[in-house]
Design a protein around this motif. Structure first.
Motif, PDB file in Angstrom:
ATOM      1  N   GLU A  41      29.731 -25.197 -23.076  1.00 48.85           N
ATOM      2  CA  GLU A  41      29.328 -26.321 -23.678  1.00 48.85           C
ATOM      3  C   GLU A  41      27.607 -25.749 -23.112  1.00 48.85           C
ATOM      4  N   PRO A  42      26.892 -25.951 -23.934  1.00 44.56           N
ATOM      5  CA  PRO A  42      25.409 -25.708 -24.186  1.00 44.56           C
ATOM      6  C   PRO A  42      24.647 -25.344 -23.066  1.00 44.56           C
ATOM      7  N   LYS A  43      24.455 -26.591 -21.993  1.00 44.66           N
ATOM      8  CA  LYS A  43      24.310 -26.788 -20.771  1.00 44.66           C
ATOM      9  C   LYS A  43      24.632 -26.274 -19.973  1.00 44.66           C
ATOM     10  N   LEU A  44      25.668 -25.954 -19.986  1.00 41.73           N
ATOM     11  CA  LEU A  44      26.804 -25.489 -18.722  1.00 41.73           C
ATOM     12  C   LEU A  44      26.809 -24.534 -18.497  1.00 41.73           C
ATOM     13  N   TRP A  45      26.998 -23.515 -19.919  1.00 35.90           N
ATOM     14  CA  TRP A  45      26.346 -22.212 -19.948  1.00 35.90           C
ATOM     15  C   TRP A  45      24.811 -21.952 -19.049  1.00 35.90           C
ATOM     16  N   ARG A  46      24.242 -22.681 -20.115  1.00 35.53           N
ATOM     17  CA  ARG A  46      22.995 -21.908 -19.702  1.00 35.53           C
ATOM     18  C   ARG A  46      22.735 -22.156 -17.679  1.00 35.53           C
ATOM     19  N   ARG A  47      23.287 -23.009 -17.322  1.00 39.20           N
ATOM     20  CA  ARG A  47      23.412 -22.858 -16.071  1.00 39.20           C
ATOM     21  C   ARG A  47      23.995 -22.637 -15.071  1.00 39.20           C
ATOM     22  N   HIS A  48      24.974 -21.826 -15.581  1.00 35.83           N
ATOM     23  CA  HIS A  48      26.060 -21.147 -15.693  1.00 35.83           C
ATOM     24  C   HIS A  48      25.643 -19.452 -15.106  1.00 35.83           C
ATOM     25  N   VAL A  49      24.551 -18.974 -16.552  1.00 32.89           N
ATOM     26  CA  VAL A  49      23.796 -17.980 -16.909  1.00 32.89           C
ATOM     27  C   VAL A  49      22.912 -17.630 -15.834  1.00 32.89           C
ATOM     28  N   VAL A  50      22.398 -18.843 -15.315  1.00 35.68           N
ATOM     29  CA  VAL A  50      20.787 -19.069 -14.697  1.00 35.68           C
ATOM     30  C   VAL A  50      20.971 -18.602 -12.958  1.00 35.68           C
ATOM     31  N   ARG A  51      22.149 -19.315 -12.676  1.00 30.25           N
ATOM     32  CA  ARG A  51      22.473 -19.300 -11.746  1.00 30.25           C
ATOM     33  C   ARG A  51      23.816 -17.697 -11.433  1.00 30.25           C
ATOM     34  N   ASP A  52      23.854 -16.997 -12.462  1.00 29.57           N
ATOM     35  CA  ASP A  52      24.214 -15.658 -12.075  1.00 29.57           C
ATOM     36  C   ASP A  52      23.064 -14.793 -11.500  1.00 29.57           C
ATOM     37  N   LEU A  53      22.242 -14.740 -12.898  1.00 31.47           N
ATOM     38  CA  LEU A  53      21.138 -14.002 -13.171  1.00 31.47           C
ATOM     39  C   LEU A  53      20.190 -14.326 -11.681  1.00 31.47           C
ATOM     40  N   GLN A  54      20.008 -15.494 -11.406  1.00 32.83           N
ATOM     41  CA  GLN A  54      19.205 -15.216 -10.432  1.00 32.83           C
ATOM     42  C   GLN A  54      17.631 -14.983 -10.500  1.00 32.83           C
ATOM     43  N   PRO A  55      17.153 -15.803 -11.332  1.00 31.94           N
ATOM     44  CA  PRO A  55      15.764 -14.957 -12.357  1.00 31.94           C
ATOM     45  C   PRO A  55      14.556 -15.213 -10.925  1.00 31.94           C
ATOM     46  N   PHE A  56      15.139 -16.186  -9.789  1.00 35.01           N
ATOM     47  CA  PHE A  56      13.701 -16.891  -9.166  1.00 35.01           C
ATOM     48  C   PHE A  56      12.944 -15.614  -8.309  1.00 35.01           C
ATOM     49  N   ALA A  57      12.546 -14.617  -8.705  1.00 32.39           N
ATOM     50  CA  ALA A  57      11.759 -13.819  -7.938  1.00 32.39           C
ATOM     51  C   ALA A  57      10.125 -14.086  -7.766  1.00 32.39           C
ATOM     52  N   CYS A  58       9.233 -14.254  -6.903  1.00 36.98           N
ATOM     53  CA  CYS A  58       8.012 -14.562  -6.826  1.00 36.98           C
ATOM     54  C   CYS A  58       7.361 -13.484  -7.316  1.00 36.98           C
ATOM     55  N   VAL A  59       6.323 -14.489  -8.165  1.00 40.91           N
ATOM     56  CA  VAL A  59       5.169 -13.467  -8.915  1.00 40.91           C
ATOM     57  C   VAL A  59       3.730 -13.144  -8.651  1.00 40.91           C
ATOM     58  N   GLU A  60       3.953 -13.983  -7.249  1.00 43.61           N
ATOM     59  CA  GLU A  60       2.228 -13.693  -7.338  1.00 43.61           C
ATOM     60  C   GLU A  60       2.203 -11.999  -6.425  1.00 43.61           C
ATOM     61  N   PRO A  61       1.361 -11.617  -7.268  1.00 42.48           N
ATOM     62  CA  PRO A  61       2.123  -9.857  -7.037  1.00 42.48           C
ATOM     63  C   PRO A  61       1.238  -9.499  -5.502  1.00 42.48           C
ATOM     64  N   SER A  62       0.291 -10.460  -4.353  1.00 44.27           N
ATOM     65  CA  SER A  62       0.061 -10.321  -3.277  1.00 44.27           C
ATOM     66  C   SER A  62       1.173 -10.648  -2.713  1.00 44.27           C
ATOM     67  N   CYS A  63       1.824 -10.919  -2.953  1.00 45.14           N
ATOM     68  CA  CYS A  63       3.437 -11.997  -1.552  1.00 45.14           C
ATOM     69  C   CYS A  63       3.575 -10.751  -0.574  1.00 45.14           C
TER      70      CYS A  63
END
Length: 188
Positions: A41-63
């Motif tokens: 189901e699209p919503k569940l599939w999207r959630r699964h893919v995001v959880r797999d990829l973990q694209p939550f990277a800091c985008v601040e260059p000075s981090c």
């Protein structure tokens, strides 16, 4: 797996793999685990893919933690709020001025020294500057990838403008989703 950008600019997710005839599970092409067929189901599939990829990277260059990858959307937003977007508010005195927001401790300190020095010592200014900062509700001012900014009526500088605050929250929500779409595109 391939993705597409739709005409409205939203990132398209690759469809889930087909469910083999009479199968109840399918193999995820990202984590290689067997996934229940209902997860297609699209919503569940999207959630699964995001959880797999973990694209939550800091985008601040000075981090100071350039390789930091966070686990959830909330972790990602909170990191940007606490590490990269502190703000200082001078509540003022009704006779002096309305509340004012400062985005650097230096500007806040300078304001205290020029506008309120008669009411406090230099030690008080230093102490307030060190302790009065708090994480902003607006961790992004513009997209770090393309400089996108949602339509704006100007920065929120006082707390006496509830309509502006509501609009600022809406703009921030749109901007956070926009930045996140860039991260997803890079991770997919």
């Amino acid at each position: 797996a391939s993705t597409a950008k739709f005409a409205d600019g939203n990132l398209g997710f690759p469809p889930p793999p087909p469910l083999p005839n009479k199968a109840t599970h399918f193999e995820c092409p990202y984590c290689y685990l067997l996934i229940e067929g209902r997860q297609r189901e699209p919503k569940l599939w999207r959630r699964h893919v995001v959880r797999d990829l973990q694209p939550f990277a800091c985008v601040e260059p000075s981090c100071s933690h350039p390789n930091l990858v966070l686990e959830t959307w909330n972790d990602w937003i909170e990191h940007h709020r606490w590490a990269h977007s502190m703000e200082w508010w001078c509540e003022g005195d009704e006779a002096e001025h309305d509340p004012i927001k400062f985005v650097t401790s230096e500007d806040y300190s300078e304001h205290l020294m020029t506008s309120h020095i008669s009411a406090m010592s230099l030690r008080d200014v230093s102490k307030r500057t060190a302790t009065n900062g708090s994480p902003s509700l607006e961790p992004f001012r513009c997209c770090p990838f393309c400089d996108f900014q949602p339509a704006s009526t100007g920065p929120v500088t006082t707390v006496s403008e509830p309509d502006t605050v509501i609009k600022a929250k809406r703009r921030q929500s749109l901007l956070q989703a926009h930045v996140f779409d860039h991260l997803l595109a890079m991770f997919m």
